[in-house]
Motif scaffolding. Structure first.
Motif, mmCIF file in Angstrom:
data_model
loop_
_atom_site.group_PDB
_atom_site.id
_atom_site.type_symbol
_atom_site.label_atom_id
_atom_site.label_comp_id
_atom_site.label_asym_id
_atom_site.label_seq_id
_atom_site.Cartn_x
_atom_site.Cartn_y
_atom_site.Cartn_z
ATOM 1 N N THR A 56 40.118 48.442 45.464
ATOM 2 C CA THR A 56 40.094 48.720 44.024
ATOM 3 C C THR A 56 40.564 47.499 43.251
ATOM 4 N N ARG A 57 40.221 47.499 41.990
ATOM 5 C CA ARG A 57 40.705 46.438 41.115
ATOM 6 C C ARG A 57 42.230 46.389 41.116
ATOM 7 N N ARG A 58 42.853 47.565 41.142
ATOM 8 C CA ARG A 58 44.313 47.627 41.120
ATOM 9 C C ARG A 58 44.897 46.974 42.366
ATOM 10 N N ASP A 59 44.254 47.161 43.524
ATOM 11 C CA ASP A 59 44.721 46.491 44.755
ATOM 12 C C ASP A 59 44.805 44.986 44.547
ATOM 13 N N LEU A 60 43.787 44.434 43.914
ATOM 14 C CA LEU A 60 43.716 42.981 43.748
ATOM 15 C C LEU A 60 44.681 42.498 42.668
ATOM 16 N N ILE A 61 44.785 43.242 41.592
ATOM 17 C CA ILE A 61 45.684 42.850 40.508
ATOM 18 C C ILE A 61 47.141 42.827 40.982
ATOM 19 N N ASP A 62 47.500 43.830 41.784
ATOM 20 C CA ASP A 62 48.889 43.958 42.231
ATOM 21 C C ASP A 62 49.255 43.000 43.358
ATOM 22 N N SER A 63 48.300 42.237 43.856
ATOM 23 C CA SER A 63 48.551 41.391 45.037
ATOM 24 C C SER A 63 49.403 40.170 44.739
ATOM 25 N N GLY A 64 49.406 39.740 43.479
ATOM 26 C CA GLY A 64 50.146 38.530 43.133
ATOM 27 C C GLY A 64 49.314 37.267 43.194
ATOM 28 N N PHE A 65 48.040 37.372 43.620
ATOM 29 C CA PHE A 65 47.180 36.193 43.665
ATOM 30 C C PHE A 65 46.675 35.864 42.262
ATOM 31 N N ASP A 66 46.370 34.580 42.048
ATOM 32 C CA ASP A 66 45.967 34.112 40.727
ATOM 33 C C ASP A 66 44.459 34.149 40.511
ATOM 34 N N TYR A 67 43.691 34.096 41.597
ATOM 35 C CA TYR A 67 42.223 34.118 41.486
ATOM 36 C C TYR A 67 41.647 34.761 42.735
ATOM 37 N N TRP A 68 40.855 35.808 42.536
ATOM 38 C CA TRP A 68 40.143 36.452 43.639
ATOM 39 C C TRP A 68 38.699 35.969 43.627
ATOM 40 N N ALA A 69 38.371 35.167 44.632
ATOM 41 C CA ALA A 69 37.019 34.631 44.783
ATOM 42 C C ALA A 69 36.231 35.602 45.655
ATOM 43 N N LEU A 70 35.473 36.482 45.004
ATOM 44 C CA LEU A 70 34.788 37.555 45.714
ATOM 45 C C LEU A 70 33.360 37.189 46.095
ATOM 46 N N GLY A 71 32.837 37.910 47.079
ATOM 47 C CA GLY A 71 31.432 37.868 47.452
ATOM 48 C C GLY A 71 30.981 39.268 47.791
ATOM 49 N N HIS A 72 29.682 39.440 48.011
ATOM 50 C CA HIS A 72 29.036 40.678 48.445
ATOM 51 C C HIS A 72 28.163 41.290 47.355
ATOM 52 N N ILE A 73 28.622 41.357 46.116
ATOM 53 C CA ILE A 73 27.819 41.877 45.015
ATOM 54 C C ILE A 73 27.003 40.717 44.447
ATOM 55 N N HIS A 74 25.697 40.899 44.343
ATOM 56 C CA HIS A 74 24.813 39.788 43.979
ATOM 57 C C HIS A 74 24.638 39.592 42.480
ATOM 58 N N LYS A 75 25.289 40.421 41.698
ATOM 59 C CA LYS A 75 25.229 40.267 40.248
ATOM 60 C C LYS A 75 26.526 39.650 39.747
ATOM 61 N N ARG A 76 26.404 38.639 38.895
ATOM 62 C CA ARG A 76 27.599 37.939 38.402
ATOM 63 C C ARG A 76 28.451 38.880 37.555
#
Length: 449
Positions: free
Chosen positions: A189-209
């Motif tokens: 979830t978005r919340r998982d990523l927000i709460d992680s403490g990382f400054d930038y999540w460089a994601l892949g898998h979804i082909h739409k920007r």
């Protein structure tokens, strides 16, 4: 993070080298060869953009290859790209996704200097430096897929490095918040990523920007080259600038060599088939002018209502015109003129017969009830899905049809519903034409079409 060293990096994902373009038929050899080379051309542009933008490093978030059993050509071409980056002092950090998991067979090639491929665990974190002076600027973390199907929430394994004041970047190939158009691999979830403490999540898998969040940035750059009319619009990568306070700013850079498009051709006001033919030819030239440096692949949607609809429906949308337009573009391709080439993927007949729609929706009749059901379902996603699933349930016994139904998105189901409704209205309207002898409407229906 005050006092950080400013830096710049490039974020890309889903290169899908060696991808087969789907949904295209009757393609002459030169066009097929050009399409096959498109993903490699986009990779070449990625390297060129990295050099032009003078980025300090590149991150690639999975699915470098289109399949686990990647071809020798795609492996050598990707290695060549990494080597060019390395020779120019640009480091690269990458992970593998569901299309190119770690257990896939590949050449055992020595990686160029500055290239980091993350494994299937979080034991390794890498430090990125600025090219100009070698100063440390970021901690980069990533997890690759060990096999094609990863259903664990990998984001929970990421840990920010304690005591480091550097910018933290996480590479993850995942389906965030359950996008129904893609397989639910590494769901989070978005919340998982927000709460992680990382400054930038460089994601892949979804082909739409998509930018899912800012501060921290959670970003899907999309794939670098579209592969069908389900992947329309510009494709490319993100350039990320981080300032001395640790705040990132994004810019998108186009990389695609072939652009997929869906264009509407409305038929309102048309009385003759020649009017429609001229509209199609104008649309082709408009696209050529819009994208003179790209090859375009377009699906034309025929929309609106007029007498021309009945002509197109009865003829199955003229195949002769499609063949002629493809012949003209094949001549361009045979001369090596691919920039500005417009290849028509096909026509989608989404138009209808002339009728008073508002009056039909208000009618106390079978046609009126059907029109209201179609309109309501199209507006309500859950109702639409239930109606389509129920109507197509008998087809579920076929495994291939069941797979196609599972992959269908809401937009595609709306098209199915619209076509079904228009077909029914056309057929029933024909059956309910005024009786020639009495001038009345058979079946007890009152009112015009």
């Amino acid at each position: 993070m005050n006092g950080m060293v400013p830096f710049r990096f490039l974020h890309a994902a889903d290169l899908h080298l060696d991808s087969r373009f789907t949904g295209l038929s009757h393609i002459p050899g030169p066009v097929r060869d050009y399409l096959r080379e498109a993903a490699f051309a986009a990779l070449g542009r990625l390297v060129a953009v990295a050099l032009e933008e003078e980025v300090d490093f590149v991150v690639i978030s999975g699915d470098v290859y289109d399949s686990a059993d990647s071809s020798l050509q795609s492996q050598l071409r990707f290695h060549e790209a990494l080597l060019e980056l390395s020779n120019n002092g640009i480091a690269a950090f990458l992970i593998h996704g569901n299309h190119d998991p770690l257990d896939g067979p590949r050449l055992d090639m020595e990686l160029p200097d500055g290239v980091t491929v993350f494994g299937a665990d979080m034991q390794r974190q890498a430090t990125a430096v600025r090219r100009a002076d070698g100063r440390e600027v970021a901690i980069v973390s990533g997890i690759s897929y060990p096999t094609a199907k990863v259903t664990d929430n990998l984001s929970l394994r990421f840990r920010r490095k304690e005591g480091s004041g550097l910018f933290h970047i996480a590479l993850l190939h995942a389906n965030v918040d359950g996008d129904p158009a893609h397989e639910t691999y590494s769901p989070c979830t978005r919340r998982d990523l927000i709460d992680s403490g990382f400054d930038y999540w460089a994601l892949g898998h979804i082909h739409k920007r998509r930018i899912l969040h800012e501060r921290p940035y959670i970003v899907y750059p999309g794939n670098i080259q579209g592969r069908s009319v389900k992947e329309t619009g510009t494709k490319g990568c993100c350039i990320v600038d981080v300032d001395d306070s640790g705040i990132a700013a994004l810019r998108f850079k186009e990389l695609d060599e072939v652009r997929f498009l869906i264009r509407d051709i409305p038929i309102e006001g048309m009385a003759r088939e020649t009017d429609w033919i001229e509209a199609v030819e104008r649309a082709v030239e408009d696209i050529r002018e819009e994208h003179p440096k790209l090859m375009s692949v377009v699906r034309f949607r025929i929309t609106g209502r007029s007498a021309v609809h009945r002509i197109l429906a009865e003829k199955g949308v003229p195949e002769d015109l499609l063949d002629e337009l493809r012949r003209r573009e094949a001549l361009r391709a045979g001369q090596g003129r691919f920039h500005g080439l417009v290849w028509i993927e096909g026509f989608s007949l989404e138009s209808g017969t002339e009728l008073d729609r508002e009056r039909l929706l208000a009618e106390d009749s079978f046609l009126g009830e059907m029109a209201r059901l179609a309109a309501g379902s199209a507006a309500d996603g859950s109702t639409l899905e239930e109606l389509v699933r129920t109507a197509l349930a008998p087809l579920g016994e076929n495994r291939e049809l069941r797979r196609l139904l599972a992959e269908a998105g809401e937009d595609e189901m709306r098209v199915w519903l619209k076509r079904a409704a228009e077909t029914a209205v056309t057929l029933l309207s024909d059956a309910l034409e005024p009786d020639e002898e009495t001038g009345g409407m058979p079946g007890g229906r009152q009112g015009g079409r």
